[in-house]
Structure formats: C-alpha cells, structure tokens
Design an enzyme around this catalytic site. Structure first.
Site, PDB file in Angstrom:
ATOM      1  N   ASP A  12       9.041 -44.634  19.246  1.00  0.00           N
ATOM      2  CA  ASP A  12       8.076 -43.291  19.103  1.00  0.00           C
ATOM      3  C   ASP A  12       8.355 -42.367  20.619  1.00  0.00           C
ATOM      4  OD1 ASP A  12       7.137 -44.273  16.739  1.00  0.00           O
ATOM      5  OD2 ASP A  12       5.383 -45.530  18.018  1.00  0.00           O
ATOM      6  N   LYS A  15      11.989 -38.925  18.850  1.00  0.00           N
ATOM      7  CA  LYS A  15      13.207 -38.813  18.346  1.00  0.00           C
ATOM      8  C   LYS A  15      13.286 -37.554  17.261  1.00  0.00           C
ATOM      9  CE  LYS A  15      13.294 -43.271  17.196  1.00  0.00           C
ATOM     10  NZ  LYS A  15      11.853 -43.724  17.910  1.00  0.00           N
ATOM     11  N   GLY A  39       8.245 -43.805  11.835  1.00  0.00           N
ATOM     12  CA  GLY A  39       7.319 -42.788  11.963  1.00  0.00           C
ATOM     13  C   GLY A  39       7.885 -41.810  12.583  1.00  0.00           C
ATOM     14  N   HIS A  40       8.290 -40.392  12.108  1.00  0.00           N
ATOM     15  CA  HIS A  40       8.971 -39.431  13.070  1.00  0.00           C
ATOM     16  C   HIS A  40       8.326 -38.369  12.462  1.00  0.00           C
ATOM     17  CE1 HIS A  40      12.969 -41.732  13.244  1.00  0.00           C
ATOM     18  NE2 HIS A  40      11.979 -42.388  13.404  1.00  0.00           N
ATOM     19  N   ARG A 141      22.572 -62.971   1.439  1.00  0.00           N
ATOM     20  CA  ARG A 141      23.198 -62.580   0.320  1.00  0.00           C
ATOM     21  C   ARG A 141      22.637 -62.939  -0.841  1.00  0.00           C
ATOM     22  NH1 ARG A 141      27.900 -65.966   3.426  1.00  0.00           N
ATOM     23  NH2 ARG A 141      25.729 -67.089   3.777  1.00  0.00           N
ATOM     24  N   GLN A 232      13.200 -46.587  15.462  1.00  0.00           N
ATOM     25  CA  GLN A 232      12.916 -47.438  16.418  1.00  0.00           C
ATOM     26  C   GLN A 232      13.269 -47.525  17.754  1.00  0.00           C
ATOM     27  OE1 GLN A 232      13.854 -49.082  12.949  1.00  0.00           O
ATOM     28  NE2 GLN A 232      11.776 -48.302  12.656  1.00  0.00           N
ATOM     29  N   GLY A 332      -1.660 -45.259  12.556  1.00  0.00           N
ATOM     30  CA  GLY A 332      -2.878 -44.621  13.244  1.00  0.00           C
ATOM     31  C   GLY A 332      -3.265 -45.794  13.915  1.00  0.00           C
ATOM     32  N   VAL A 447       7.991 -30.525  26.200  1.00  0.00           N
ATOM     33  CA  VAL A 447       6.602 -30.223  27.117  1.00  0.00           C
ATOM     34  C   VAL A 447       5.551 -29.968  26.142  1.00  0.00           C
ATOM     35  CG1 VAL A 447       7.676 -29.387  29.199  1.00  0.00           C
ATOM     36  CG2 VAL A 447       7.615 -27.799  27.452  1.00  0.00           C
ATOM     37  N   GLY A 448       5.710 -30.563  24.917  1.00  0.00           N
ATOM     38  CA  GLY A 448       4.746 -30.355  23.966  1.00  0.00           C
ATOM     39  C   GLY A 448       5.661 -30.677  22.593  1.00  0.00           C
TER      40      GLY A 448
HETATM   41  P1  GDP Z   1       9.708 -40.713  16.928  1.00  0.00           P
HETATM   42  O1  GDP Z   1       9.103 -41.982  16.222  1.00  0.00           O
HETATM   43  O2  GDP Z   1      10.444 -41.229  17.957  1.00  0.00           O
HETATM   44  O3  GDP Z   1      10.078 -39.711  16.221  1.00  0.00           O
HETATM   45  O4  GDP Z   1       8.205 -40.454  17.518  1.00  0.00           O
HETATM   46  P2  GDP Z   1       6.807 -40.065  16.802  1.00  0.00           P
HETATM   47  O5  GDP Z   1       6.809 -38.765  16.136  1.00  0.00           O
HETATM   48  O6  GDP Z   1       6.345 -41.530  16.371  1.00  0.00           O
HETATM   49  O7  GDP Z   1       5.847 -40.204  18.078  1.00  0.00           O
HETATM   50  C1  GDP Z   1       6.097 -38.907  19.054  1.00  0.00           C
HETATM   51  C2  GDP Z   1       4.745 -38.264  19.200  1.00  0.00           C
HETATM   52  O8  GDP Z   1       4.858 -37.279  20.211  1.00  0.00           O
HETATM   53  C3  GDP Z   1       4.595 -37.077  17.935  1.00  0.00           C
HETATM   54  O9  GDP Z   1       3.199 -36.945  17.584  1.00  0.00           O
HETATM   55  C4  GDP Z   1       5.237 -35.946  18.371  1.00  0.00           C
HETATM   56  O10 GDP Z   1       4.888 -34.703  17.846  1.00  0.00           O
HETATM   57  C5  GDP Z   1       4.808 -36.050  19.837  1.00  0.00           C
HETATM   58  N1  GDP Z   1       5.683 -35.409  20.907  1.00  0.00           N
HETATM   59  C6  GDP Z   1       7.107 -35.494  20.936  1.00  0.00           C
HETATM   60  N2  GDP Z   1       7.758 -34.881  22.113  1.00  0.00           N
HETATM   61  C7  GDP Z   1       6.604 -34.490  22.752  1.00  0.00           C
HETATM   62  C8  GDP Z   1       6.199 -33.835  24.124  1.00  0.00           C
HETATM   63  O11 GDP Z   1       7.305 -33.436  24.894  1.00  0.00           O
HETATM   64  N3  GDP Z   1       5.023 -33.538  24.174  1.00  0.00           N
HETATM   65  C9  GDP Z   1       3.876 -33.997  23.585  1.00  0.00           C
HETATM   66  N4  GDP Z   1       2.813 -33.553  24.161  1.00  0.00           N
HETATM   67  N5  GDP Z   1       4.004 -34.395  22.285  1.00  0.00           N
HETATM   68  C10 GDP Z   1       5.380 -34.745  21.955  1.00  0.00           C
HETATM   69  P1  IMO Z   2       9.979 -45.353  15.223  1.00  0.00           P
HETATM   70  O1  IMO Z   2      11.171 -45.017  14.492  1.00  0.00           O
HETATM   71  C1  IMO Z   2       7.214 -48.105  17.146  1.00  0.00           C
HETATM   72  C2  IMO Z   2       7.743 -52.339  15.838  1.00  0.00           C
HETATM   73  C3  IMO Z   2       6.458 -52.804  14.952  1.00  0.00           C
HETATM   74  C4  IMO Z   2       6.510 -54.297  15.542  1.00  0.00           C
HETATM   75  C5  IMO Z   2       8.208 -54.485  15.487  1.00  0.00           C
HETATM   76  C6  IMO Z   2       8.731 -55.094  14.250  1.00  0.00           C
HETATM   77  O2  IMO Z   2       8.743 -44.466  14.674  1.00  0.00           O
HETATM   78  O3  IMO Z   2      10.101 -44.945  16.741  1.00  0.00           O
HETATM   79  P2  IMO Z   2       8.904 -54.042  11.524  1.00  0.00           P
HETATM   80  O4  IMO Z   2       7.890 -53.528  10.727  1.00  0.00           O
HETATM   81  O5  IMO Z   2       9.970 -52.977  11.926  1.00  0.00           O
HETATM   82  O6  IMO Z   2       9.627 -55.500  11.327  1.00  0.00           O
HETATM   83  O7  IMO Z   2       8.054 -54.295  13.038  1.00  0.00           O
HETATM   84  O8  IMO Z   2       8.879 -53.167  15.418  1.00  0.00           O
HETATM   85  N1  IMO Z   2       8.258 -50.962  15.280  1.00  0.00           N
HETATM   86  C7  IMO Z   2       7.858 -49.865  15.661  1.00  0.00           C
HETATM   87  N2  IMO Z   2       7.441 -49.380  16.993  1.00  0.00           N
HETATM   88  N3  IMO Z   2       7.979 -47.285  16.342  1.00  0.00           N
HETATM   89  C8  IMO Z   2       8.749 -47.606  15.337  1.00  0.00           C
HETATM   90  O9  IMO Z   2       9.616 -46.657  14.628  1.00  0.00           O
HETATM   91  C9  IMO Z   2       8.632 -48.877  14.966  1.00  0.00           C
HETATM   92  N4  IMO Z   2       9.269 -49.558  14.004  1.00  0.00           N
HETATM   93  C10 IMO Z   2       8.840 -50.971  13.969  1.00  0.00           C
HETATM   94  O10 IMO Z   2       5.401 -52.305  15.528  1.00  0.00           O
HETATM   95  O11 IMO Z   2       6.402 -54.747  16.713  1.00  0.00           O
HETATM   96 MG    MG Z   3       7.474 -43.031  15.517  1.00  0.00          MG
END
Ligand code: GDP
Ligand code: IMO
Ligand code: MG
Length: 461
Positions: A12, A15, A39-40, A141, A232, A332, A447-448
C-alpha cells in the site's frame, strides 16, 4: 527497456498510482506475483479505480499481462474485467498459461487455517483470498495452472487428484463437516469442474492466454517498453520479509524475472523504482517498531481503541490514518500506522537494488510540528542499521528516532504543477535525507492521490 515498480515497505505504498504515472510510456504492464490480495488505486480524470488483480495499466489502455508468478482467481479476473467494461474501459489482459489458479477450496482453507491459528492469537491476518494455499499447491506440485483450464481432460485429472485430498484435510485434520460449510461446492469435484472448465472456455474464446516469457520477449524485440507492477512489498516477501507475517510470493525485484519469464539481465538492465510511503502502514499482524497507535486484533498485545486515543502517539496515529485514508483498498480494514522505518528501507534498497525512489503521501504529513523517522534500531544494546532476519529479533528492536521539522499544508495541486522546488523546504530536507540513506535519487514525489498530484523529476523510461 523495463521499469520495475516495487513496494519497499509493507504494501500500500501507492504502487498503482506510480504505475499509472509512468505508464504513459509503457506498452505492456506485467504483474509478476501475488493475486487478488493486492489492492491498487488509480485515480484517472477524477475517477477512482480499485484493482486487485488486473494490472494498473488497464486504466490507460495498455496491454496487461498476469505473469507465471501470479495466482489467478478467474472469478475475480472476470468480475474485474466486466466492471471495467461497464465503466467504459476496454481492458486488454493476457494471462500466463503457467500461472496457478486459485480455486474455491484455497479460499476456504485460507479461512480455516487463520481460524485455527487465531485460537492462539497466531493468525497472520491474511486477505482471505486463498493466496497461501494456492502457492502451497504450486510448490507441492498439485496445483492447477491456467493452461490446464484450457484442456477439460487435464483439468478433470488435476481436480481428481487434488479434491479428495482437500476433503480429507477439511474433515480429518480440521474435523469439519463439509455439508455444514457455507460453500460446500468449494469441495465438490463436479461443481468445480463445471465452473472452471467454463472459465477455460472463456479464456480461449477471448484469446487471453499466453506463454508469458515468449510473449514479453517478442514484444521487447519489437521495441516495447515493459513495466513490472509489483504487488505487496519487500517486508511481505516470503524470503526477504517478516516471516511468517508475509505473503507467499516474491514481491521483490528478483520476482520480476522468475514471475515473468524474462531474464535477470533484462530486468537488471532496466530501472527498479522503490515506492516509499512517507510514513509506514501495515495491514495484519506482526511487529512494527515504529508503530504509533495500534489496531486491535492486528497490533500484537494492543488493547487500545482507535476511536478513543489515550496518548499523543495514539492521537497522531488516528490523525495520519484519517489524513492518509489508511483503510484497506479491498477489505476496508483500518491500517496500522507508524513513522518511517529507515532500517527497513535500507534492507529493501539492498534486496531490490533500487535505481530510484518514488515517495508518496508527502501531503499526508503536512501540518505536523515535527516528523520523525526510525533512523536505526537498538537490539540488546547494539545499534542496527538494517532489519534483523528473525521476527522475534525484529519485535525486540527499539527504534531510535530522528526528528525533522514539519511542513505546512499547501495547495498541493499547485505545488505539483510547479515542480520539486515548490515543495516546502522541510519536506525537501526529509526527501534528501532518504536519498542519502538509500543511495538512490527521488524520481517522483506524491502530494495527492491523483495523477496530476505527482511531481515527476525523472521518468525512468
Ligand atoms: P498500492 O497497493 O501500493 O497500489 O497502494 P493503495 O492503492 O492500496 O494505497 C494507496 C492509497 O493512497 C490510495 O488510496 C491512493 O489513492 C493514495 N495515494 C497514493 N499516493 C498518494 C499521495 O501521494 N498522497 C495521498 N494523499 N494519497 C496517495
Ligand atoms: P498491495 O499490493 C498490504 C498482507 C496481509 C497479511 C499478509 C498475508 O495492495 O500493496 P495474504 O492474503 O497475501 O496471504 O496475506 O500480507 N497483504 C497486504 N498488505 N498490501 C497488500 O497488497 C497486501 N497483500 C497482502 O494483510 O498480513
Ligand atoms: Mg494496496
């Protein structure tokens, strides 16, 4: 050339947003590991897209590949594709024939094992998507691969081997009655066969399957730019992360070769951009030496209540969680938050060989008087610059903090438009500290959440 986007922390880091920003120059975007546990988030023209399996390149109309290192739940795949189509996009997604398939019994077993572990408070806090059990079957396997879905006889053969074993596991090891399960069809051979042969037909009709390595190599021969989208993060890596509080794949840069079928030379010839959140978040259990507050059920031995913070640190955690929207993209769940952990980042920089960094959420920290980072750890009276290898040692590490002066709120859209020099001086000091510690230049600053709220200093393509 290739650009590999890797999470440097615990997932998170933002990326998806960076893949989207740099994606303009990419022709193909490849996920090389993980599955619908990711979750991207991509914000495109004011609309937010949340993707758990389909690569983020889908939003920009790129060719997208789920590489052999991925685990693919066809239910999620087609749901996501249908949803994107309903929203007016035309995603082009190819799936590696060598990728493994997540079956309903994998999700079931993920849940059962977490329940059993939770009796001793040992659960990982997985996403419940069946990721671990699917990779177990791959290594054992006895997995079903995407290519197997295309041949109904092979699919039946694989299921005939696997399903009785899973039934025995559920009944004899876990002592559960299959008929009492919420979804007994998850262990019903005929139901599984019908559903998954159907996915095979759809994959074939839509011509979605590829020999990923061949496909990517020939795209590169034709001059394509390839972007690898890690899911991840480094500390969730099964080898280099915080075992057992990890996922079951290799999000680190080496995974981009093994999970795609391109050689280490191809990946190493390109750039590897480490995505850093300007603080730290964590979903699920495990140590976190720079944690500020806590989330009950996830933070070990934490009995506080995020709704009623008792200390300044807890208040700060609540503030950052709210300001940064730190709630799981898919689930969530509130995320745990803490200060930046620099020993963790030094470890990530070495494992991945970052050639550049993208630092997100610099806006989220605005308005604080001071911003801290865990600069080193103390463990048994000794100073450590990087993470120890065992979880028990890591849990005993005490972060030694360094304090930076904070920066004020700005009109971040305006700052992004004006560029790096328009960032508050204290924020630049913070970023330059990171560059020095990690020996990699800051290529981009978030920055957002929107595409136009990213300052791009260097485009790696
Ligand atoms: P990912 O899993 O690495 O792709 O990241 P996620 O999407 O799960 O979580 C990143 C969250 O931060 C999302 O809600 C993005 O829209 C938000 N976000 C990403 N970069 C920024 C930033 O520079 N500033 C703010 N305020 N939000 C950001
Ligand atoms: P993104 O790509 C944050 C965490 C889970 C748990 C551990 C193992 O959005 O950054 P799993 O279901 O993979 O066996 O869970 O890894 N986890 C993440 N935490 N961002 C993720 O993906 C994650 N994918 C798995 O919360 O601790
Ligand atoms: Mg994520």
């Amino acid at each position: 050339m290739t650009v590999t986007i890797v999470g440097s922390q615990l997932g998170d880091e933002g990326k998806g947003g960076i893949v989207d920003v740099y994606g303009e120059e990419a022709d193909v975007v490849v996920r090389y590991q993980g599955g619908d546990n990711a979750g991207h988030t991509v914000v495109h023209e004011g609309t937010e897209y949340k993707l758990s399996l389909v690569p983020s390149g889908a939003i920009r109309g790129k060719v997208n590949v789920l590489g052999n290192g991925c685990v693919v739940n066809p239910r999620t795949l087609f749901d996501e594709l249908d949803t994107l189509r309903e929203r007016g996009l035309d995603p082009d997604v190819r799936v590696a024939e060598r990728a493994h398939v997540i079956l309903p019994y994998h999700r079931l077993l993920d849940g059962i094992e977490e329940d059993v572990k939770s009796e001793d408070d040992d659960e990982i806090g997985t996403t419940g998507r069946g990721i671990g059990p699917t990779y177990e079957d791959k290594a054992g396997r006895r997995g079903v691969r995407v290519g197997d879905l295309l041949d109904a006889d092979v699919l039946r053969e694989r299921l005939e081997y696997a399903v009785p074993q899973k039934r025995a596991l559920v009944e004899d090891v876990y002592g559960l009655d299959i008929d009492d399960l919420e979804d007994p069809d998850a262990l019903d051979l005929e139901a599984l066969y019908d559903e998954f042969a159907g996915y095979g037909e759809r994959l074939a009709e839509e011509d979605m399957t590829v020999n990923a390595g061949d496909y990517l190599a020939s795209a590169m021969d034709d001059g394509a730019n390839v972007m690898f989208e890690g899911a991840q993060g480094t500390v969730l890596d099964i080898d280099h992360g915080n075992y057992p509080f990890v996922t079951s794949s290799n999000p680190t840069a080496g995974g981009a070769c093994t999970g795609s079928g391109l050689s280490p030379a191809v990946v190493g010839d390109g750039e590897v951009v480490g995505i850093v959140k300007a603080y730290l978040s964590r979903v699920g259990s495990g140590p976190m030496p720079t944690e500020l507050g806590g989330v009950p059920g996830d933070t070990p031995d934490y009995d506080g209540d995020p709704e009623n913070p008792r200390t300044e640190r807890e208040e700060l955690a609540v503030h950052i969680r709210e300001a940064g929207g730190e709630y799981g993209t898919v689930t969530g769940r509130p995320r745990r938050v803490g200060w930046l952990d620099v020993p963790m980042l030094r470890h990530a920089a070495r494992v991945n060989g970052f050639t550049g960094l993208a630092v997100n959420h610099v806006d989220t920290l605005a308005g604080l008087d001071e911003v801290k980072v865990g600069h080193t750890y103390t463990l048994d009276g000794e100073e450590l610059e990087t993470m120890p290898a065992t979880t028990e040692q890591w849990a005993d590490c005490e972060a030694e903090f360094r304090t930076f002066e904070g920066w004020a709120e700005r009109d971040w859209a305006e700052v992004a438009e004006q560029g790096y020099e328009a960032l508050p001086e204290n924020a630049r000091t913070y970023l330059e500290y990171l560059e020095d510690e990690l020996d990699a230049a800051v290529y981009a600053v978030g920055v957002g959440p929107g595409r136009s709220e990213t300052i791009v200093r260097e485009n790696p393509f």
